[in-house]
Design a protein around this motif. Structure first.
Motif, PDB file in Angstrom:
ATOM      1  N   LYS A   1       0.783  -1.601  -0.088  1.00  0.00           N
ATOM      2  CA  LYS A   1       0.316   0.354  -0.363  1.00  0.00           C
ATOM      3  C   LYS A   1       0.779   1.362   0.503  1.00  0.00           C
ATOM      4  O   LYS A   1       0.523   2.185  -0.591  1.00  0.00           O
ATOM      5  CB  LYS A   1      -0.534   0.638   1.127  1.00  0.00           C
ATOM      6  CG  LYS A   1      -1.837  -1.022   1.304  1.00  0.00           C
ATOM      7  CD  LYS A   1      -2.888  -1.370   2.611  1.00  0.00           C
ATOM      8  CE  LYS A   1      -4.074  -1.897   2.564  1.00  0.00           C
ATOM      9  NZ  LYS A   1      -4.423  -1.471   3.232  1.00  0.00           N
ATOM     10  N   TYR A   2       1.952   1.138   0.489  1.00  0.00           N
ATOM     11  CA  TYR A   2       3.266   2.436   0.787  1.00  0.00           C
ATOM     12  C   TYR A   2       4.078   1.823   0.096  1.00  0.00           C
ATOM     13  O   TYR A   2       5.144   1.867   1.068  1.00  0.00           O
ATOM     14  CB  TYR A   2       2.822   3.159   1.936  1.00  0.00           C
ATOM     15  CG  TYR A   2       0.829   3.126   2.562  1.00  0.00           C
ATOM     16  CD1 TYR A   2       0.705   3.974   2.243  1.00  0.00           C
ATOM     17  CD2 TYR A   2       0.922   2.226   3.912  1.00  0.00           C
ATOM     18  CE1 TYR A   2      -0.923   4.070   2.516  1.00  0.00           C
ATOM     19  CE2 TYR A   2      -0.919   2.544   3.561  1.00  0.00           C
ATOM     20  CZ  TYR A   2      -1.169   4.023   3.747  1.00  0.00           C
ATOM     21  OH  TYR A   2      -2.351   3.815   3.479  1.00  0.00           O
ATOM     22  N   SER A   3       4.385   1.853  -0.879  1.00  0.00           N
ATOM     23  CA  SER A   3       5.392   1.133  -1.190  1.00  0.00           C
ATOM     24  C   SER A   3       6.633   2.261  -1.701  1.00  0.00           C
ATOM     25  O   SER A   3       8.089   2.413  -1.461  1.00  0.00           O
ATOM     26  CB  SER A   3       5.457   0.798  -3.269  1.00  0.00           C
ATOM     27  OG  SER A   3       5.635   1.871  -3.856  1.00  0.00           O
ATOM     28  N   ASP A   4       6.040   3.755  -1.140  1.00  0.00           N
ATOM     29  CA  ASP A   4       7.141   5.048  -1.256  1.00  0.00           C
ATOM     30  C   ASP A   4       8.658   5.008   0.119  1.00  0.00           C
ATOM     31  O   ASP A   4       9.363   5.657   0.023  1.00  0.00           O
ATOM     32  CB  ASP A   4       6.633   6.025  -1.564  1.00  0.00           C
ATOM     33  CG  ASP A   4       5.777   6.188  -2.891  1.00  0.00           C
ATOM     34  OD1 ASP A   4       6.409   5.702  -3.333  1.00  0.00           O
ATOM     35  OD2 ASP A   4       6.207   7.767  -2.834  1.00  0.00           O
ATOM     36  N   ASP A   5       7.862   4.275   0.584  1.00  0.00           N
ATOM     37  CA  ASP A   5       8.231   3.948   2.043  1.00  0.00           C
ATOM     38  C   ASP A   5       9.830   3.350   1.692  1.00  0.00           C
ATOM     39  O   ASP A   5      10.396   3.058   2.814  1.00  0.00           O
ATOM     40  CB  ASP A   5       7.553   3.451   2.942  1.00  0.00           C
ATOM     41  CG  ASP A   5       6.485   4.999   3.907  1.00  0.00           C
ATOM     42  OD1 ASP A   5       5.771   5.755   3.474  1.00  0.00           O
ATOM     43  OD2 ASP A   5       6.078   4.390   4.910  1.00  0.00           O
ATOM     44  N   PHE A   6       9.678   2.308   0.964  1.00  0.00           N
ATOM     45  CA  PHE A   6      10.967   0.995   0.821  1.00  0.00           C
ATOM     46  C   PHE A   6      11.736   1.318  -0.077  1.00  0.00           C
ATOM     47  O   PHE A   6      12.203   0.408  -0.323  1.00  0.00           O
ATOM     48  CB  PHE A   6       9.888  -0.327   0.896  1.00  0.00           C
ATOM     49  CG  PHE A   6       8.815  -0.885   1.965  1.00  0.00           C
ATOM     50  CD1 PHE A   6      10.211  -1.465   2.431  1.00  0.00           C
ATOM     51  CD2 PHE A   6       7.618  -0.189   1.955  1.00  0.00           C
ATOM     52  CE1 PHE A   6       9.507  -1.966   3.736  1.00  0.00           C
ATOM     53  CE2 PHE A   6       7.763  -1.093   3.287  1.00  0.00           C
ATOM     54  CZ  PHE A   6       7.799  -1.777   4.175  1.00  0.00           C
ATOM     55  N   GLN A   7      11.141   2.984  -0.950  1.00  0.00           N
ATOM     56  CA  GLN A   7      12.311   3.422  -2.272  1.00  0.00           C
ATOM     57  C   GLN A   7      13.363   4.140  -0.702  1.00  0.00           C
ATOM     58  O   GLN A   7      13.474   4.940  -0.064  1.00  0.00           O
ATOM     59  CB  GLN A   7      11.232   4.262  -3.304  1.00  0.00           C
ATOM     60  CG  GLN A   7      11.101   3.460  -3.862  1.00  0.00           C
ATOM     61  CD  GLN A   7       9.725   4.255  -4.828  1.00  0.00           C
ATOM     62  OE1 GLN A   7      10.399   5.923  -4.648  1.00  0.00           O
ATOM     63  NE2 GLN A   7       8.737   4.198  -5.085  1.00  0.00           N
ATOM     64  N   PRO A   8      15.254   4.121  -1.878  1.00  0.00           N
ATOM     65  CA  PRO A   8      15.530   4.594  -1.745  1.00  0.00           C
ATOM     66  C   PRO A   8      15.455   5.913  -0.976  1.00  0.00           C
ATOM     67  O   PRO A   8      15.723   6.740  -1.689  1.00  0.00           O
ATOM     68  CB  PRO A   8      16.655   4.216  -1.769  1.00  0.00           C
ATOM     69  CG  PRO A   8      16.485   3.138  -3.023  1.00  0.00           C
ATOM     70  CD  PRO A   8      15.215   3.236  -2.619  1.00  0.00           C
ATOM     71  N   GLU A   9      15.762   6.239   0.807  1.00  0.00           N
ATOM     72  CA  GLU A   9      15.814   7.776   0.935  1.00  0.00           C
ATOM     73  C   GLU A   9      17.060   7.725   1.791  1.00  0.00           C
ATOM     74  O   GLU A   9      18.153   7.502   1.208  1.00  0.00           O
ATOM     75  CB  GLU A   9      14.890   8.610   1.332  1.00  0.00           C
ATOM     76  CG  GLU A   9      13.489   8.320   0.615  1.00  0.00           C
ATOM     77  CD  GLU A   9      12.111   8.595   1.575  1.00  0.00           C
ATOM     78  OE1 GLU A   9      11.935   8.428   3.023  1.00  0.00           O
ATOM     79  OE2 GLU A   9      11.120   8.634   0.939  1.00  0.00           O
TER      80      GLU A   9
END
Length: 419
Positions: free
Chosen positions: A123-131
């Protein structure tokens, strides 16, 4: 048999600089007990007032999990209470503690811990993109370790790894597509180069709605937490919220300038264009754009506004009054709220309503309830407000993009700066 209340940390944690003393203190505080009265506070009606992170995560992953809507709210607002890395490591600790025990309860806890993680990733794949922290890498290492565990069904970590890989793939746009249905042909400008009067009002309404939806669908939950769009570092923490606010300002200014600077022989025609645009926006349930156009009209100097009104027919004046009633802030935007609730998607409410609701919730209640407890009712209310916002970003408008018209209305610099 209940899982053991202690577990050795995974080997890689002891060598990770991010697992510092503060993080270790947080992890050590997680017992996941569901029978400690200090972990929960009930109100006079037996409803939860406050709860510890440890108890909340235990309830999400236990044999009798808390209702699913609370988990959906938590996934939206958890950053108000803990970091993404704390959340991920807490789920892993819950899983590892259950591995030390046998029986159905321990098995349920392991599976539900992974289920919460799977729902979070999907649901919140952005949380798992490299930051600053590559959360996806942590989740990937965990699943790779599980792949070698003979007690785990092989297909489960494999499916999780596939979800993590999809989540870590960079995304430039919302990625949403309209359901298969007829796409109306765009109405091109009647001249080249063109002016406002060379554009069909229907196409103006379409292009504004397309841009507005795209901007709304880029907003991430973390941008709307803790009134981040009002803070000093708002350019970093809420870039997409600010971009949508900028869209409103630019579109409103375009309307204002088109009427303020119009030649006398074109004023009536330009005013009629905007009345027609308003009608089409209402038919699209595009209330944020509708409110924006009205804002441009109302920002005119009083004498100019009255002169614009004098050029309108009686019917157009009545339609304008109807639109103003629909977008009025009276009784907390009751007319607009009612209209949107009755509308079929796609639809976009006035963005200011959501920002006002969230500001009221943030300013009205503390997030913390005692030394180790979070305000459960605030979690619910903020989660509900965010869920309401994001439900309107799921179905896009099914129109053709006409970049030349979008740039004419909003300016090249608006798009060149990252829209």
């Amino acid at each position: 048999m209940e899982p053991s209340q202690s577990a050795s940390p995974p080997d890689e944690w002891t060598q990770d600089p991010l697992i510092d003393a503060k993080m270790q203190f947080f992890l050590d505080s997680l017992t996941f007990a569901q029978d400690n009265p200090a972990d929960i506070v009930l109100d006079d009606h037996g409803q939860i007032d406050a709860i510890s992170i440890s108890r909340l995560l235990a309830d999400f992953t236990g044999e009798n999990p808390i209702q699913s809507d609370i988990l959906s709210y938590w996934l939206l607002v958890y950053r108000s209470f803990i970091t993404p890395l704390q959340f991920l490591l807490a789920l892993r600790k819950r899983f590892e503690m259950a591995r030390l025990s046998e029986g159905r309860t321990a098995q349920v806890i392991r599976l539900r811990s992974l289920s919460v993680l799977r729902g979070w990733i999907d649901k919140y794949s952005d949380d798992f993109q490299p930051e600053q922290i590559d959360l996806g890498s942590y989740a990937e290492k965990w699943m790779q370790k599980l792949s070698a565990d003979s007690t785990i069904v092989k297909s489960l970590p494999a499916a999780m790894l596939a979800s993590i890989a999809r989540a870590r793939t960079p995304k430039n746009k919302s990625g949403l597509t309209a359901p298969f249905r007829y796409t109306p042909k765009a109405l091109p400008p009647r001249a080249d180069p063109f002016t406002l009067l060379d554009l069909d009002p229907l196409e103006i309404a379409r292009q504004l709605s397309l841009v507005d939806f795209d901007l709304a669908s880029r907003i991430r939950p973390k941008e709307l937490l803790n009134c981040a769009w009002t803070k000093k570092d708002k350019d970093i923490t809420s870039p997409n919220v600010l971009k949508r606010i900028q869209f409103t300002a630019r579109a409103s200014l375009f309307v204002h300038d088109s009427l303020l600077n119009a030649a006398e022989n074109e004023l009536s025609a330009i005013a009629e264009v905007w009345i027609s645009v308003l009608q089409h926006l209402k038919s699209f349930s595009s209330l944020n754009c509708l409110t924006t156009i009205l804002g441009g009209l109302r920002s005119l100097p009083r004498q100019r506004f009255e002169h614009v009104l004098s050029t309108l027919s009686t019917d157009h004046k009545a339609e304008l009054a109807e639109m103003e009633t629909l977008c009025s802030p009276d009784r907390y935007w009751v007319a607009g709220r009612h209209f949107i609730r009755q509308a079929n998607p796609p639809c976009l409410p006035f963005f200011g309503i959501h920002l006002t609701d969230l500001t009221f919730l943030e300013d009205g209640q503390s997030r913390i309830f005692g030394p180790n407890l979070i305000n459960f009712k605030k979690l619910q209310r903020v989660g509900q407000a965010l869920k309401e916002f994001f439900q309107y970003t799921q179905m896009p408008y099914n129109f053709e993009e006409v970049p030349s018209i979008q740039r004419f209305l909003l300016g090249n610099e608006f798009f060149d700066s990252g829209a």
